[in-house]
Design a protein around this motif. Structure first.
Motif, mmCIF file in Angstrom:
data_model
loop_
_atom_site.group_PDB
_atom_site.id
_atom_site.type_symbol
_atom_site.label_atom_id
_atom_site.label_comp_id
_atom_site.label_asym_id
_atom_site.label_seq_id
_atom_site.Cartn_x
_atom_site.Cartn_y
_atom_site.Cartn_z
ATOM 1 N N ALA A 121 -3.120 0.909 2.787
ATOM 2 C CA ALA A 121 -2.227 1.122 1.898
ATOM 3 C C ALA A 121 -2.474 2.435 0.961
ATOM 4 O O ALA A 121 -3.561 2.969 1.016
ATOM 5 C CB ALA A 121 -2.409 0.005 0.902
ATOM 6 N N ALA A 122 -1.151 2.854 0.483
ATOM 7 C CA ALA A 122 -1.264 4.045 -0.274
ATOM 8 C C ALA A 122 -0.613 3.953 -1.524
ATOM 9 O O ALA A 122 -0.040 3.415 -1.991
ATOM 10 C CB ALA A 122 -0.627 5.222 0.603
ATOM 11 N N TYR A 123 -1.635 4.804 -2.668
ATOM 12 C CA TYR A 123 -1.134 4.387 -4.145
ATOM 13 C C TYR A 123 -1.297 5.802 -4.975
ATOM 14 O O TYR A 123 -1.603 6.738 -4.172
ATOM 15 C CB TYR A 123 -2.395 3.538 -4.941
ATOM 16 N N LEU B 92 1.351 0.488 4.370
ATOM 17 C CA LEU B 92 2.000 1.353 5.153
ATOM 18 C C LEU B 92 2.865 0.758 6.204
ATOM 19 O O LEU B 92 2.588 -0.504 6.689
ATOM 20 C CB LEU B 92 1.088 2.380 6.151
ATOM 21 N N GLU B 93 4.433 1.053 6.361
ATOM 22 C CA GLU B 93 5.125 0.450 7.239
ATOM 23 C C GLU B 93 4.885 1.323 8.566
ATOM 24 O O GLU B 93 4.334 1.997 8.611
ATOM 25 C CB GLU B 93 6.442 0.673 6.785
ATOM 26 N N GLN C 292 3.848 9.038 2.969
ATOM 27 C CA GLN C 292 5.224 8.692 2.774
ATOM 28 C C GLN C 292 5.170 7.430 2.278
ATOM 29 O O GLN C 292 6.040 6.945 1.477
ATOM 30 C CB GLN C 292 5.587 8.498 4.319
ATOM 31 N N ALA C 293 4.247 6.597 2.559
ATOM 32 C CA ALA C 293 4.175 5.165 1.989
ATOM 33 C C ALA C 293 3.997 5.275 0.547
ATOM 34 O O ALA C 293 4.573 4.437 -0.323
ATOM 35 C CB ALA C 293 3.047 4.293 2.642
ATOM 36 N N ARG D 167 -7.632 1.562 1.242
ATOM 37 C CA ARG D 167 -6.801 1.874 0.214
ATOM 38 C C ARG D 167 -7.009 3.500 -0.140
ATOM 39 O O ARG D 167 -8.169 3.912 -0.490
ATOM 40 C CB ARG D 167 -6.986 1.077 -1.282
ATOM 41 N N ILE D 168 -5.792 4.155 0.211
ATOM 42 C CA ILE D 168 -5.901 5.665 -0.185
ATOM 43 C C ILE D 168 -5.211 5.986 -1.390
ATOM 44 O O ILE D 168 -4.113 5.429 -1.671
ATOM 45 C CB ILE D 168 -5.105 6.426 1.143
ATOM 46 N N VAL D 169 -5.760 6.708 -2.259
ATOM 47 C CA VAL D 169 -5.440 6.795 -3.422
ATOM 48 C C VAL D 169 -5.165 8.592 -3.725
ATOM 49 O O VAL D 169 -5.966 9.482 -3.503
ATOM 50 C CB VAL D 169 -6.256 6.532 -4.787
#
Length: 156
Positions: free
Chosen positions: A21-23, A52-53, A60-61, A105-107
């Motif tokens: 996931a990206a935030y 992410l899709e 992009q996410a 989780r990427i921030v």
């Protein structure tokens, strides 16, 4: 050689599901943009972002999720940090047998470039708001928020 316990006490041979996931951390005028996560009886304030899709980059996410959850368009800055967290099978939102979840989780640092504050409709969050930085700790937070704000403070 036997498998060594990994984070969360899981051995390296234990298969896990992975969710990336990206935030975004968006701070302006002394306030941070948070969203209220409300899914299947679990709630808490978090950063705008999500999984992410297919064939979508982390960047992009993050941009897509910020727009979906807050109504804002955003530009991303540098990666502030990456959190690697393991969730026990019994604590997962969507259990998959006895498989733990590895949540990566990427921030990113981010800034608003347009749009208007709006609440997500039909998603996993039900409110977005600017919260003064000195009031964030008063809210029920998901674990990512204090961690990410610490990274943001280090990068300022």
């Amino acid at each position: 050689m036997p498998a060594r316990p990994g984070p969360g006490g899981y051995g390296s041979a234990v298969p896990a599901d992975v969710r990336i996931a990206a935030y975004g951390v968006l701070v302006q005028d002394g306030a941070v943009l948070l969203t209220h996560w409300n899914e299947e009886g679990r709630t808490g304030w978090t950063l705008p972002g999500g999984g992410l899709e297919d064939l979508e980059s982390a960047q992009q996410a993050a941009v897509r999720e910020i727009a979906e959850e807050t109504g804002y368009r955003a530009d991303l800055g540098p990666v502030l940090g990456v959190d690697s967290r393991f969730v026990a099978p019994a604590d997962r939102m969507h259990p998959n047998g006895d498989r733990p979840l590895h949540a990566l989780r990427i921030v990113f640092a981010a800034r608003v470039t347009g749009g208007e504050l709006a609440h997500e409709v039909g998603g996993s969050s039900d409110e977005a708001r600017w919260v003064p930085l000195d009031r964030v700790a008063e809210l029920p937070l998901v674990s990512l928020v204090p961690l990410a704000l610490g990274w943001w403070r280090e990068h300022r």
